[in-house]
Design a protein around this motif. Structure first.
Motif, short mmCIF file in Angstrom:
data_model
loop_
_atom_site.label_atom_id
_atom_site.label_comp_id
_atom_site.label_asym_id
_atom_site.label_seq_id
_atom_site.Cartn_x
_atom_site.Cartn_y
_atom_site.Cartn_z
N PRO A 102 0.81 -1.22 0.00
CA PRO A 102 0.00 0.00 0.00
C PRO A 102 0.84 1.27 0.00
CG PRO A 102 0.09 -0.94 2.20
CD PRO A 102 0.77 -1.92 1.29
N CYS A 103 0.25 2.35 -0.52
CA CYS A 103 0.89 3.66 -0.45
C CYS A 103 1.17 3.95 1.02
CB CYS A 103 -0.04 4.72 -1.04
SG CYS A 103 0.58 6.40 -0.87
N SER A 104 0.13 3.98 1.83
CA SER A 104 0.35 4.11 3.27
C SER A 104 -0.31 2.93 3.98
CB SER A 104 -0.19 5.43 3.79
OG SER A 104 -1.54 5.59 3.45
N PHE A 162 5.60 7.00 7.17
CA PHE A 162 5.76 8.45 7.24
C PHE A 162 5.53 9.00 5.84
CE2 PHE A 162 8.33 6.64 10.62
CZ PHE A 162 7.95 7.40 11.72
N LYS A 163 4.53 9.84 5.68
CA LYS A 163 4.14 10.30 4.36
C LYS A 163 4.40 11.79 4.16
CE LYS A 163 2.45 7.97 1.95
NZ LYS A 163 3.18 7.04 1.05
N PRO A 164 5.27 12.13 3.24
CA PRO A 164 5.45 13.56 2.92
C PRO A 164 4.37 13.98 1.94
CG PRO A 164 6.98 12.23 1.63
CD PRO A 164 6.07 11.28 2.36
N SER A 195 3.25 3.64 -10.56
CA SER A 195 2.05 4.05 -9.82
C SER A 195 1.99 5.56 -9.67
CB SER A 195 2.03 3.39 -8.44
OG SER A 195 2.05 1.99 -8.56
N HIS A 196 3.09 6.15 -9.21
CA HIS A 196 3.08 7.60 -8.99
C HIS A 196 3.17 8.37 -10.30
CE1 HIS A 196 3.83 6.21 -4.90
NE2 HIS A 196 3.15 7.29 -4.57
N ALA A 197 3.81 7.78 -11.31
CA ALA A 197 3.87 8.45 -12.61
C ALA A 197 2.47 8.52 -13.21
CB ALA A 197 4.81 7.69 -13.54
N ILE A 243 5.25 -0.98 -6.92
CA ILE A 243 3.84 -0.95 -7.31
C ILE A 243 2.96 -0.78 -6.07
CG2 ILE A 243 1.98 -2.23 -8.48
CD1 ILE A 243 4.23 -1.87 -10.41
N GLU A 244 2.06 0.19 -6.14
CA GLU A 244 1.13 0.37 -5.02
C GLU A 244 -0.07 -0.56 -5.18
OE1 GLU A 244 2.12 4.82 -3.37
OE2 GLU A 244 0.28 4.58 -4.50
N VAL A 245 -0.29 -1.37 -4.16
CA VAL A 245 -1.42 -2.32 -4.15
C VAL A 245 -2.11 -2.20 -2.79
CG1 VAL A 245 -2.12 -4.70 -4.63
CG2 VAL A 245 0.11 -3.90 -5.43
N SER A 282 -4.46 7.62 1.12
CA SER A 282 -3.59 8.39 0.21
C SER A 282 -3.51 7.64 -1.12
CB SER A 282 -2.20 8.57 0.82
OG SER A 282 -1.62 7.32 1.11
N ASP A 283 -3.36 8.38 -2.19
CA ASP A 283 -3.20 7.81 -3.54
C ASP A 283 -4.23 6.72 -3.87
OD1 ASP A 283 -1.15 9.55 -3.95
OD2 ASP A 283 0.46 8.08 -3.71
N SER A 284 -5.49 6.96 -3.52
CA SER A 284 -6.51 5.92 -3.74
C SER A 284 -6.76 5.67 -5.22
CB SER A 284 -7.82 6.31 -3.04
OG SER A 284 -8.31 7.51 -3.57
N SER A 285 -6.55 6.66 -6.08
CA SER A 285 -6.90 6.48 -7.50
C SER A 285 -5.86 5.67 -8.27
CB SER A 285 -7.08 7.84 -8.17
OG SER A 285 -5.87 8.56 -8.12
N GLN A 286 -4.68 5.45 -7.70
CA GLN A 286 -3.64 4.77 -8.46
C GLN A 286 -3.26 3.39 -7.92
OE1 GLN A 286 -0.76 7.86 -7.81
NE2 GLN A 286 0.46 6.64 -6.43
N GLN A 287 -3.87 2.98 -6.80
CA GLN A 287 -3.46 1.70 -6.21
C GLN A 287 -4.20 0.55 -6.89
OE1 GLN A 287 -2.12 1.61 -2.14
NE2 GLN A 287 -3.25 3.49 -1.71
MN LIG Z 1 1.85 6.86 -2.85
#
Ligand SMILES: [Mn+2]
Length: 288
Positions: free
Chosen positions: A56-58, A84-86, A224-226, A250-252, A261-266
């Motif tokens: 996961p992203c977070s 820790f998420k910036p 994922s972030h791209a 890869i965010e899963v 966080s980043d729900s649209s790309q996981q």
């Molecule tokens: Mn992320």
């Protein structure tokens, strides 16, 4: 900060003489001819098979260890997870911190495979003692104080490219780590900011063969972030493998819609399984 020259007549990325102070860059092919393999736990990055870090992203749900077991079954080699998420806005969800890392360590225990997580400041190093690979995020890509500190320790670093950095600048950042004696650096393309806004960032696929040519360090791609959008992650990941990437990030998430966080790309677990099957098929095809 060092402003590096553009291409030399040989096409190599070279630091300007006055910036390099007469030193060859340690990250450059001229300093070391053979590819470097960065060993992260039992996962060799830079060797034959593409090493896939997934998670996961977070870490924003209960049961990461069970989910990590499923990711491993699907073929993941490393478990990722942000504690820790910036974030762009300080009012966004900033991660569960130490509790997140504790869950990630449980995932390591449950799966027996290594873990990677982002460190934001060297004061956090004691918390990361059992984390196998330290990620430096795009927003810290030129935090030279942090990079220098990571050069003093004996732990692999996943160094993301700053979203506004050239490849020379990325190699300059790697140099801050390597100069201290830590040569376990994996370079990570994660998308750069261009005029195009149909994707979250523009994945610079050309960065992969350029970095492979100019540096002996392994190259990771983070589609994922791209992409920023779930349906683009699989084609971009496959493009990265075809271009020669040694590692993917890869965010899963078990339930992407509910992610903080980043729900649209996981990706969902099923999408990740499909991606892994296609990656392994593509690798096989590339060997012929
Ligand atoms: Mn992320």
């Amino acid at each position: 900060m060092a402003v590096l020259s553009s291409k030399s007549s040989t096409g190599l990325l070279e630091p300007a003489n006055n910036q390099a102070g007469g030193h060859e860059f340690l990250s450059h092919r001229v300093s070391k001819k053979n590819d470097t393999i960065v060993q992260v736990g039992n996962s060799p990055i830079g060797s034959y098979d593409v090493q896939v870090a997934a998670g996961p992203c977070s870490i924003d749900f209960e049961g990461l260890a069970d989910f990590a077991v499923e990711l491993k079954k699907a073929g993941a080699n490393i478990i990722r997870g942000g504690a820790f998420k910036p974030r762009t806005s300080p009012y966004s969800f900033l991660g569960y911190g130490e509790k997140g890392l504790k869950d990630l360590l449980e995932a390591k225990e449950a799966t027996g495979i290594p873990i990677v997580s982002e460190i934001m400041d060297s004061s956090q190093l004691p918390l990361f003692a059992d984390v196998d690979m330290l990620q430096v995020g795009s927003r810290n890509a030129q935090n030279f104080t942090l990079l220098s500190k990571l050069g003093e320790i004996d732990k692999p670093v996943l160094l993301k490219r700053g979203m506004g950095n050239t490849l020379n600048e990325l190699l300059g950042s790697a140099e801050y780590i390597m100069k201290g004696g830590n040569s376990s650096v994996v370079l990570c393309e994660r998308g750069i900011r261009t005029f195009e806004d149909a994707t979250r960032f523009t994945m610079d696929i050309g960065a992969v063969p350029v970095l492979k040519r100019e540096s002996h360090l392994p190259v990771c791609v983070d589609p994922s972030h791209a992409a920023g959008q779930q349906d683009l992650v699989i084609p971009l990941a496959l493009a990265a493998v075809a271009a020669g990437a040694n590692m993917l990030l890869i965010e899963v998430h078990p339930d992407p819609k509910s992610a903080m966080s980043d729900s649209s790309q996981q990706l969902t677990l099923d999408q990740f399984k499909s991606l892994m099957r296609r990656i392994r098929k593509l690798e096989k095809a590339m060997r012929h």
